[in-house]
Write an enzyme that holds these catalytic residues in place. Sequence first.
Site, PDB file in Angstrom:
ATOM      1  N   ASP A  65      -1.190   0.159  -0.372  1.00  0.00           N
ATOM      2  CA  ASP A  65      -0.597   1.201  -1.405  1.00  0.00           C
ATOM      3  C   ASP A  65      -1.890   2.290  -1.319  1.00  0.00           C
ATOM      4  O   ASP A  65      -2.976   2.077  -2.302  1.00  0.00           O
ATOM      5  CB  ASP A  65       0.308   0.627  -2.702  1.00  0.00           C
ATOM      6  CG  ASP A  65       0.412   1.518  -3.644  1.00  0.00           C
ATOM      7  OD1 ASP A  65       0.808   2.634  -3.368  1.00  0.00           O
ATOM      8  OD2 ASP A  65       0.413   1.102  -5.459  1.00  0.00           O
ATOM      9  N   LYS A  67      -1.770   5.314  -1.936  1.00  0.00           N
ATOM     10  CA  LYS A  67      -1.722   6.453  -2.215  1.00  0.00           C
ATOM     11  C   LYS A  67      -1.991   7.639  -1.562  1.00  0.00           C
ATOM     12  O   LYS A  67      -2.698   8.783  -2.327  1.00  0.00           O
ATOM     13  CB  LYS A  67      -1.229   6.858  -3.578  1.00  0.00           C
ATOM     14  CG  LYS A  67      -0.295   6.193  -4.534  1.00  0.00           C
ATOM     15  CD  LYS A  67      -0.015   5.835  -5.777  1.00  0.00           C
ATOM     16  CE  LYS A  67       0.482   4.740  -6.674  1.00  0.00           C
ATOM     17  NZ  LYS A  67      -0.382   3.023  -6.723  1.00  0.00           N
ATOM     18  N   THR A  74      -8.230  13.903   6.536  1.00  0.00           N
ATOM     19  CA  THR A  74      -9.104  12.963   5.959  1.00  0.00           C
ATOM     20  C   THR A  74      -8.497  11.802   6.317  1.00  0.00           C
ATOM     21  O   THR A  74      -8.588  10.584   6.352  1.00  0.00           O
ATOM     22  CB  THR A  74      -9.395  13.367   4.574  1.00  0.00           C
ATOM     23  OG1 THR A  74     -10.482  14.195   4.781  1.00  0.00           O
ATOM     24  CG2 THR A  74     -10.433  11.666   3.647  1.00  0.00           C
ATOM     25  N   ALA A 178       6.113  -6.466 -15.291  1.00  0.00           N
ATOM     26  CA  ALA A 178       5.391  -6.045 -16.781  1.00  0.00           C
ATOM     27  C   ALA A 178       5.731  -4.538 -17.007  1.00  0.00           C
ATOM     28  O   ALA A 178       5.655  -4.321 -18.333  1.00  0.00           O
ATOM     29  CB  ALA A 178       3.766  -6.292 -16.564  1.00  0.00           C
ATOM     30  N   GLY A 181      10.955  -2.417 -16.214  1.00  0.00           N
ATOM     31  CA  GLY A 181      12.037  -2.695 -15.007  1.00  0.00           C
ATOM     32  C   GLY A 181      12.807  -4.291 -14.043  1.00  0.00           C
ATOM     33  O   GLY A 181      12.127  -5.515 -14.787  1.00  0.00           O
TER      34      GLY A 181
HETATM   35  P1  BMP Z   1       2.541  -4.170 -12.638  1.00  0.00           P
HETATM   36  O1  BMP Z   1       3.687  -4.964 -11.738  1.00  0.00           O
HETATM   37  O2  BMP Z   1       1.872  -5.304 -12.966  1.00  0.00           O
HETATM   38  O3  BMP Z   1       2.571  -3.028 -13.116  1.00  0.00           O
HETATM   39  O4  BMP Z   1       2.032  -3.593 -10.796  1.00  0.00           O
HETATM   40  C1  BMP Z   1       2.746  -2.718 -10.482  1.00  0.00           C
HETATM   41  C2  BMP Z   1       1.658  -2.088  -9.552  1.00  0.00           C
HETATM   42  O5  BMP Z   1       2.656  -1.337  -8.385  1.00  0.00           O
HETATM   43  C3  BMP Z   1       0.437  -1.697  -9.108  1.00  0.00           C
HETATM   44  O6  BMP Z   1      -0.304  -1.829  -7.861  1.00  0.00           O
HETATM   45  C4  BMP Z   1       0.886  -0.012  -9.434  1.00  0.00           C
HETATM   46  O7  BMP Z   1      -0.551   0.834  -9.297  1.00  0.00           O
HETATM   47  C5  BMP Z   1       1.949   0.300  -8.790  1.00  0.00           C
HETATM   48  N1  BMP Z   1       3.019   0.642  -9.026  1.00  0.00           N
HETATM   49  C6  BMP Z   1       3.604   1.419  -9.532  1.00  0.00           C
HETATM   50  O8  BMP Z   1       3.181   0.652 -10.851  1.00  0.00           O
HETATM   51  N2  BMP Z   1       4.163   2.679  -9.816  1.00  0.00           N
HETATM   52  C7  BMP Z   1       4.501   3.577  -9.923  1.00  0.00           C
HETATM   53  O9  BMP Z   1       5.173   4.419  -9.719  1.00  0.00           O
HETATM   54  C8  BMP Z   1       3.314   3.324  -8.302  1.00  0.00           C
HETATM   55  C9  BMP Z   1       2.518   2.257  -7.864  1.00  0.00           C
HETATM   56  O10 BMP Z   1       2.313   1.854  -6.937  1.00  0.00           O
END
Ligand code: BMP
Length: 222
Positions: A65, A67, A74, A178, A181
């Site tokens: 990931d 992004k 690049t 967290a 959702g």
């Molecule tokens: P968490 O479940 O701890 O919130 O982690 C979510 C993960 O998904 C993190 O790696 C975050 O950078 C990524 N992420 C996100 O939360 N929302 C997005 O829209 C895109 C992501 O990649």
Amino acid sequence: MFLNTPNSHIILAIDTPDRTSTLHVLDQCYDVVDAIKFNYPLILKEGLSLLTEVKRKYNLPIIADFKVADVPVTNNRIANLVKDAGADAIMVHGFIGSDSILELKEVAGNEMGIIIVTELTSPGGLEFTRQHATQFAELCNFLDCYGIQAPGTRPDQIKALRGIVGSEKVIVSCGIGAQGGQLADAIDAGATFGIIGRAIYEDKHPRAAAIRFQKEVSKHVH
Ligand code: BMP
């Protein structure tokens, strides 16, 4: 197929602080989750060699990931490094446009899937990218990419984007746990996998937490 057929529907976002904590969590959860997602902080700390080590040790599909959001030259270098490290899929921002995404796709070939980020799960995802999210989903079809990332915090949007990409594309949805959702809601709305980080790896018992999510979704998936 770059990712396996969904079983628990969980992709573990392994955003742990270092190699030791990463292996500690994965030792407990690897047989409950369907895939592992790496993000920048852990790779910047430990290097891409950790992705390779995890791939060899647990034999699970890996999403890088990163992004990607740069010019083709690049993107080409990033994709080559990530492919050589053993990733099965790479995340790219939709807003960079078709030439930059195509460059990634050419490097990825048959070895890596391209997943296009449509909008972030955080409030800023609605600020600029939402108005183009359907176009990013259409671009996934047009360039025949592997799938899209749709916000697990907004099941209505998952549903709308599933309507655009059709049934064959993979939809991965961050923001489960967290960020509020619900895994079952995201899957019901059309996500193939929910991405879960802190709600698993910050739990005192990561395996028990992963199993709770697995059970929650198994009641909903028919
Ligand atoms: P968490 O479940 O701890 O919130 O982690 C979510 C993960 O998904 C993190 O790696 C975050 O950078 C990524 N992420 C996100 O939360 N929302 C997005 O829209 C895109 C992501 O990649």
